[in-house]
Design a protein around this motif. Sequence first.
Motif, PDB file in Angstrom:
ATOM      1  N   LEU A 418      59.424 -26.009   4.290  1.00 12.02           N
ATOM      2  CA  LEU A 418      59.045 -24.730   4.891  1.00 12.02           C
ATOM      3  C   LEU A 418      60.277 -23.949   5.355  1.00 12.02           C
ATOM      4  N   SER A 419      61.287 -24.668   5.870  1.00 10.81           N
ATOM      5  CA  SER A 419      62.478 -24.020   6.423  1.00 10.81           C
ATOM      6  C   SER A 419      63.448 -23.566   5.358  1.00 10.81           C
ATOM      7  N   GLU A 420      63.365 -24.138   4.166  1.00 13.90           N
ATOM      8  CA  GLU A 420      64.370 -23.883   3.124  1.00 13.90           C
ATOM      9  C   GLU A 420      64.423 -22.408   2.747  1.00 13.90           C
ATOM     10  N   THR A 421      65.622 -21.824   2.855  1.00 16.95           N
ATOM     11  CA  THR A 421      65.806 -20.405   2.558  1.00 16.95           C
ATOM     12  C   THR A 421      66.615 -20.176   1.294  1.00 16.95           C
ATOM     13  N   THR A 422      67.683 -20.955   1.096  1.00 25.52           N
ATOM     14  CA  THR A 422      68.591 -20.730  -0.024  1.00 25.52           C
ATOM     15  C   THR A 422      67.868 -20.800  -1.361  1.00 25.52           C
ATOM     16  N   LEU A 423      67.149 -21.910  -1.593  1.00 26.59           N
ATOM     17  CA  LEU A 423      66.438 -22.074  -2.866  1.00 26.59           C
ATOM     18  C   LEU A 423      65.339 -21.032  -3.016  1.00 26.59           C
ATOM     19  N   ALA A 424      64.589 -20.799  -1.926  1.00 27.14           N
ATOM     20  CA  ALA A 424      63.465 -19.866  -1.993  1.00 27.14           C
ATOM     21  C   ALA A 424      63.939 -18.454  -2.278  1.00 27.14           C
ATOM     22  N   LEU A 425      65.072 -18.078  -1.712  1.00 22.63           N
ATOM     23  CA  LEU A 425      65.581 -16.723  -1.904  1.00 22.63           C
ATOM     24  C   LEU A 425      66.048 -16.502  -3.338  1.00 22.63           C
TER      25      LEU A 425
END
Length: 482
Positions: A418-425
């Motif tokens: 849920l916290s992951e930003t780098t991959l999601a972005l």
Amino acid sequence: MEVEVAEGNRIRLAYLIPPLFYLAVFVAPYIILLAQYGIVISLDSYTAWVFAFTVVQALLSAVLALGGAFLILPAYLKAPWLKPVLLIPFFAPAISTVDALIRIHGDVMFSMWGIIIAHGVYYAPYAALIIESNVRSIPADIIDAMELYVKRRWAKLRILTAELKPSILYSFYAVFVFSFLSFTTPLLLGGRYPTLELLVYIYATSFASTNAVSALVAITLLTSLAMAVPFFRLPQPPSAEQAPRPVKIGFFPLAVAALASAYYIAVGIYIFQPLSAPRAIGDVLQPLVNSVLVAFTSATLSIVVTLSFLAADAAGNKISILTYVATLSLSKTLFALGFFHLAQPLYGTLLILTLAHALVISPLAYSLVKPAWEKIRQDVKEACVLYLGPYKCISRIVTEALGPTLVQTWLFAFASSLSETTLALMLTTGGASTLSATTARLLISRAPDFIETGHFYSSLLALIVLATLAASRLIKTRPYSF
């Protein structure tokens, strides 16, 4: 006899296949990225400045985090009930903590010192947690002798420093690595002072020359690989064991700890403050559902990978721990860029993000389950493997001993996804975007209304993640049961 030895070797090799396959899949994006851009080792003046800034800010961030850790350490030791509160800024998604710090400190966060302040504040509670476990493991006879026979404060400090050396070195280097590989923090702070991670993303997604991207990719990969090597040699901090009598703490350290604790409580309040003013609730539903679906699936896959690693451990192979250490320091930005080229036909889908999350989260899950596995008595493990075989042994241990640990690890993996930003972005777009990616895009936009909505989304994300982690702490694990 020779037949039995050959059969045993064949079984060990069979259990070696899953971790080797995982390692091959994990490394594939980096290889594809190098094949895509080539290998060029060159530094222009700006890239050299960014590299130097990345190293310096990582060092200063580690120093600041370690200093902050010692400030709040007395609060950990004397008021354990405060610990969950002080850890909120660390366990909350980085995007939420950095957003709160921007609202607290204002324009100073967009200066050259902003990244250092953000990293120092973010990682200090983590470093304090490691040092606290070391403090609680100091033998009581050393504490008694120090207080009876050592009168000078500096002499006591030298003794304590010597005893705390493993946790100090480990936490300092871990914070240095995390800060060096920072992507989300400089992105949210406007990108005016980028780290290598952010610069390679900017170059790779813009119209920069291929040579510039190639040089950045090669330099970032080489430095991240080099940083993985010391983890093999750093002494592991001892596990927390309640000392018969804790170290005495004077009034002045306690007063400073109270002030530092008040600051962290304020940061925690700012993290959740936007929840009082909800915005665009209807628009948040789809990203939230996407985040939950990806987190549920990737967390489950990470548990499967972890069990395959444990089976390899039970068979006597060391590849699992080597895989964990090798993947610990590798650049996540390069992984995301390479994974984009690896699965380009699936770009923008939740499937590609789920697979990427599972690959990145699995080492974390393994690191959480491995200590519980190690606590099982050696004779029990040997007998179990001998009579049941690695696969059945792991299945039985999972059923009878490690079940609660796996549930707790699954919740940690869920929160991490849920916290992951780098991959999601980098791997999502449009309707397939997750809550963290949507929040990041809103916060780095220049429209005030969008930024205000981003504040609310970041608080909502922090609430969900921290609630998940809190639920994991309600599960009572046990070291072994046979």
